[in-house]
Design a protein around this motif. Structure first.
Motif: not given
Length: 324
Positions: A139-153
């Motif tokens: 349960q997170l906003p789409y923009s926050r999930v995308q930022r987290i995935l960019r950091e993981c990358e």
């Protein structure tokens, strides 16, 4: 003598003895200048253009925004700005015990970090089954999930995937340990402690071959009996160029197809045409010979060894030749 002297070339004579006379013989050519026309009868396009007043046009200034990627490592005090880059996701690949006052967003970001790392380093849910399973209830906003995935990358760029062959049980059982780490020597030291406890070692006996694995689900399985379901799988595997197929869960219709590594993409496309829902696909290792059957006592000991290997935070997948 004077007559012959006058007949000599003038340029040669003047250039050698009288250089100041050379400019006097050069004709004067005035520089061209533009004259402004004062005739009111001529149209504007027929004049020289000097008397025309062009309208002042205002141009919109366009600004191109550039997004700079954050750098790794510690930065000096001179490089720090007033608002330094901050990360939501902890960089560690180990399970962190957070405090009670830690925000829920940081906890969820760390769980995504572990799912990306243990799923092979891919941030694409179609290629990483662990990430896809973790994203579904989040349960997170789409923009926050995308930022987290960019950091993981960004974190995963320093990681490398390694294949570690292991021998277990007096050359009867072979394993292939697929790990992802940025420090191979440290990983081997950790696994060596587990290997010594179970009398195993790092050695490659060439018991495995590379193969493609496709995990899929047949939605309309409920209309088929077990015999018909098995016959349907064999027919579809033959048509889709799969080398073998196994049933993982008959109640849910979950199966696993195996194919040649170069045919992985083609087999996936044909399975989708047959109505299968692809849940995961990867390039793994399959045993070349028949599976090994262990006694009950040795099987219990082997499962403990296998569980300790999988508990390491850098171990992604373990392939073996043991019949379950």
């Amino acid at each position: 003598m004077s007559k012959n002297r006058c007949l000599e070339p003038m340029n040669l004579h003047c250039s050698s003895k009288l250089p100041h006379l050379r400019a006097s013989v050069t004709p004067y050519c005035p520089k061209p200048t533009l004259t402004r026309s004062d005739s009111p009868k001529l149209e504007n396009d027929k004049r020289n253009g000097l008397d025309m007043q062009l309208p002042e046009e205002e141009y919109d200034i366009t600004v191109k925004r550039v997004r700079w990627a954050p750098t790794y490592g510690d930065r000096s005090s001179s490089e720090l700005t007033d608002r330094p880059a901050t990360y939501i996701t902890p960089r560690s690949t180990k399970q962190i015990q957070f405090d009670t006052d830690t925000p829920d967003e940081v906890r969820l970001a760390h769980e995504l970090r572990l799912a990306v790392h243990r799923g092979g380093g891919s941030v694409d849910p179609e290629r990483n089954s662990e990430l896809r399973a973790r994203l579904s209830p989040m349960q997170l906003p789409y923009s926050r999930v995308q930022r987290i995935l960019r950091e993981c990358e960004l974190y995963e760029r320093n990681q490398t995937t390694y294949i570690l062959p292991i021998d277990y049980g007096r050359q009867t059982v072979g394993l292939i340990c697929k790990a992802r780490t940025d420090n191979l020597s440290d990983l081997k030291l950790r696994l060596l402690v587990i290997l010594k406890q179970h009398r195993a070692r790092f050695i490659n006996r060439h018991l495995f071959k590379e193969a493609g694995f496709i995990e899929a689900v047949l939605p309309n399985k409920v209309l088929l009996s077990f015999e018909d379901f098995n016959q349907t799988l064999q027919t579809d595997a033959l048509w889709c160029k799969a080398t073998s197929v196994t049933i993982k869960n008959y109640a849910k219709g979950a199966v696993t197809f195996q194919c040649q590594p170069l045919d992985l993409r083609e087999v996936k496309a044909k399975l989708r045409d047959c109505g299968y829902k692809i849940t995961h696909s990867e390039l793994g290792h399959s045993p070349k010979k028949a599976l090994v059957q262990l006694p009950e006592r040795q099987m219990k000991r082997y499962k403990e060894f296998l569980e300790q290997l999988k508990q390491d935070h850098d171990v992604v997948r373990v392939y073996d030749n043991v019949r379950v």
